[in-house]
Design a protein around this motif. Sequence first.
Motif: not given
Length: 324
Positions: A259-262, A272-274, A279-283, A288-294
Amino acid sequence: MSIIQTATNNFSPSNKLGNGGFGTVYKGKLPDGKEIAAKRLSSSSTLGKEEFMNEILLISKLQHRNLVRILGCCIEGEERVLVYEFMVNKSLDTFLFDSTTKHKIDWAKRFDIIQGIARGLLYLHRDSRHKVIHRDLKVSNILLDEKMNPKISDFGLARMFEGTQYQDNTRRVVGTLGYMSPEYAWTGIFSEKSDIYAFGVLLLEIISGEKISRFSYAKEGKDLLEYVWESWCENGGISLLDQDVDDSCHTLEVGRCVQIGLLCVQHQPVDRPNTLELLSMLTTTSDLPSPEQPTFVVHTRDFESLSNNLITVNEMTQSVIIAR
């Protein structure tokens, strides 16, 4: 220069570690026994001389455990050589995309590597004295030390920002196929969010063990981002982990990283996150917000002929992406 020539056995082919964006990298050993990696500028590359000086100026100002460390340089006549600490485990792609070695980096190690890269990126974007945009973040530019700690390398294409500047543009778009953000490929505008996009691609490659430039799934020839998006929609991405290291104990962690990758590869930079948020998302385990279709991409040679006024081709890393 004589010390470097002796250390590398006069740049012997048997000492060659690989090719960089503007030259060749050789392994060497100094008189005191210290092992080094010497990057020698190709004499035929005029672009490389600019990159060489850029790399010296940038990396000499940067120090972080997740950045490769420069030990010195040599400018003598036509010779241009950068000397780095030697990374015994070479680059991440030598493990990740090799069926005989990928099992050596299980999910726990891959997650450590992902977090280490994010910390190095946070330093470049936020914590160093000069804000630096790498512009060529990819798996082959992540080196691994003896403990498999990741170090971001190759700053030849990097740009340094001053003061409150947060983005720039260039008429010479350089980067690597699949890692370039849409806004950079199309308009030459790059920022922190360009590196975030590349990190997102890198993250999805680390999870899946698949290389974006050669991935093609099913008869439709789905690219990696399309495949990941459909998997995330179907099962939260938990089936994406490389089957050679499949570990059902980490399904929630794997799904979160997908999800973070998307989130990192969303079309609009503002979505996109800054790097601090990344890093906060990963640790943490925060929501997490829902991603839009890439934006799914196709690669075509025909488009290059239409884009010469925007793009100057780098002999090693130039690429073009087009939205479907």
